[in-house]
Design an enzyme around this catalytic site. Sequence first.
Site, PDB file in Angstrom:
ATOM      1  N   ASP A 201       0.820  -1.208   0.000  1.00  0.00           N
ATOM      2  CA  ASP A 201       0.000   0.000   0.000  1.00  0.00           C
ATOM      3  C   ASP A 201       0.858   1.264   0.000  1.00  0.00           C
ATOM      4  O   ASP A 201       1.869   1.333   0.715  1.00  0.00           O
ATOM      5  CB  ASP A 201      -0.847  -0.034   1.292  1.00  0.00           C
ATOM      6  CG  ASP A 201      -1.828   1.104   1.400  1.00  0.00           C
ATOM      7  OD1 ASP A 201      -2.692   1.207   0.524  1.00  0.00           O
ATOM      8  OD2 ASP A 201      -1.713   1.893   2.362  1.00  0.00           O
ATOM      9  N   GLU A 243       1.342  -0.377  -5.063  1.00  0.00           N
ATOM     10  CA  GLU A 243       0.319   0.644  -5.255  1.00  0.00           C
ATOM     11  C   GLU A 243       1.014   1.998  -5.274  1.00  0.00           C
ATOM     12  O   GLU A 243       1.345   2.562  -4.228  1.00  0.00           O
ATOM     13  CB  GLU A 243      -0.723   0.641  -4.127  1.00  0.00           C
ATOM     14  CG  GLU A 243      -1.895   1.545  -4.505  1.00  0.00           C
ATOM     15  CD  GLU A 243      -2.467   2.400  -3.393  1.00  0.00           C
ATOM     16  OE1 GLU A 243      -3.546   2.960  -3.582  1.00  0.00           O
ATOM     17  OE2 GLU A 243      -1.826   2.516  -2.336  1.00  0.00           O
TER      18      GLU A 243
HETATM   19  C1  BGC Z   1      -5.726   2.364  -0.055  1.00  0.00           C
HETATM   20  C2  BGC Z   1      -6.812   3.177   0.572  1.00  0.00           C
HETATM   21  C3  BGC Z   1      -6.314   3.708   1.895  1.00  0.00           C
HETATM   22  C4  BGC Z   1      -4.957   4.425   1.745  1.00  0.00           C
HETATM   23  C5  BGC Z   1      -4.281   4.662   3.053  1.00  0.00           C
HETATM   24  C6  BGC Z   1      -4.669   3.419  -0.251  1.00  0.00           C
HETATM   25  O1  BGC Z   1      -4.006   3.589  -1.268  1.00  0.00           O
HETATM   26  O2  BGC Z   1      -6.107   1.769  -1.254  1.00  0.00           O
HETATM   27  O3  BGC Z   1      -7.991   2.444   0.719  1.00  0.00           O
HETATM   28  O4  BGC Z   1      -7.242   4.604   2.413  1.00  0.00           O
HETATM   29  O5  BGC Z   1      -4.075   3.662   0.976  1.00  0.00           O
HETATM   30  O6  BGC Z   1      -3.809   3.457   3.587  1.00  0.00           O
END
Ligand code: BGC
Length: 544
Positions: A201, A243
Amino acid sequence: MTDSLWYKNAVFYEVYVRAFRDGSGDAHGDLRGLAEKLDYFCELGVDCIWLLPLYPSPLCDDGYDIADYYQIHPDYGTLDDFKHFLNEAHARGLRVITDLVLNHTSDQHPWFQSARRSRHSPYRDYYVWSDTGQEYPDARIIFLDTEGSNWSWDPVAGQYFWHRFYSSQPDLNYDNPAVRQEMLNVMKYWLDLGVDGFRADAVPYLFEREGTNCENLPETHDYLKEVRRYLNEHYPGRVLLAEANQWPQDVRLYFGDGDEFHMAFHFPVMPRIYMALAKTDRTPLLDILSQTPEIPANTQWCTFLRNHDELTLEMVTPEERDFMWNTFAPEPRMRLNLGIRRRLAPLLDGDQRKIELLYSILFSLPGSPILYYGDEIGMGENIWLEDRNGVRTPMQWDDSPNAGFSTAPMEALYAPLIDDERFSYRQVNVAVQRRTRGSLWNVIRKMIAVRKEQPAFGCGACQTAAADNNLTVLALIRSWSGETILTLHNLSDQPQSVQLDLSCWAGAPVADLLSDRRFPVCGDEPYPVELGAYEYLWLLIVNS
Ligand code: BGC
């Protein structure tokens, strides 16, 4: 392709466990319920399941605010439930990746609780503190609708702390070697339990440096390479998916020389799929593809139409954002931060032709596709729920009370079922689509099966077909190891004709992979194809 490159030709499926299936009858989806549904993934043809955060959390960000990296949230079950689920998944040949939240913890995490109480706490330096809250002014605010600053004052600590997301999610301090080691320990723990990798993430934000926007810093890449080395040494075959909601040239850095991430989401291509449809013009898609650099042979893009967040419009120009908002989010409740909190099917007016077309584009593009739970049946949304909860409602299995999701009283469900006129679970559900020929679910299932038989989709080069000047038609050629697939997409509601230059395959027969339309062999003359409204074709050019 070797088995260690499994992710290059895989289909992923994103599961929000709370929404999927309640196995305990407490009105929340859980791991037992998910385990009961494992055959569903096999039936659909999915290879790998990505689970959103499962860990103990005060749920201020639906679990992305972790209070304990080593346990399961009680709503979801126990560690034994997790092991059982994982074993059952593996027994069916399914892989499972989990969310690895590196950047921040919950403010309820014991590290933060200890850190804020004393400057002498061994955990004080796990977080990023300031006396003034003035540092790093060039870092943008991500949760624009709720946060006014990336710094928040903590009265207990007597200092400001740094956070890129909600103020209940303090960022970890990656300059501290102990933090870097902690996260390797977390990985080791879940890898030892058997997970097949992680969706990592928010990776661009790990380090902060004055005078920068604090994204994609060299220090961040150095650490992520260390993470990869660790994985390679101890857990070969497991996968890391980044991500990083960034432009393609910046995401390219997350692949390194094939020594950082195995996969990364291609964020900018996603809104352009919708844009191309809305403008009946392939140009936005071709533009972003032309800006997408080559990536190392052992890496792969990950493509998607929707996910659990808002449909992000961070990677478009301000004019494009306005166009997207005006077209797809006419009501203020549909907008959130720089995005649109809606589901795939309602975004496309519930028009199955358009939904299929977008899936066909998704499956034709370079990369491994990820499906978001419920979008395979065209589930609806509830824009009246807060935050991103409107796209996280219970999965619609059948038309029984509670849609087959839970046996709890309906009013107790963690979120209301979608029960509006258009998308009610009474009409939109797995059971009905499973038995209906030509349903969205059956079409997607077929696309997945065909795609998996043709490695050109996962591994092949991607070019646009030559000699075609009709902008309404997107024609992509995917080729790999002597295999060539031509996909065609009519972005409009009017029939279209295209003339393609397939002369370099002159004499090769053409086979329709999805239906039984007949096509002439390729020749030296322009090759004419007629497409109905929103029609798409996948044609195999059979090389001799
Ligand atoms: C996740 C979100 C989250 C954020 C903070 C993101 O990129 O996909 O759902 O709120 O990270 O952790």
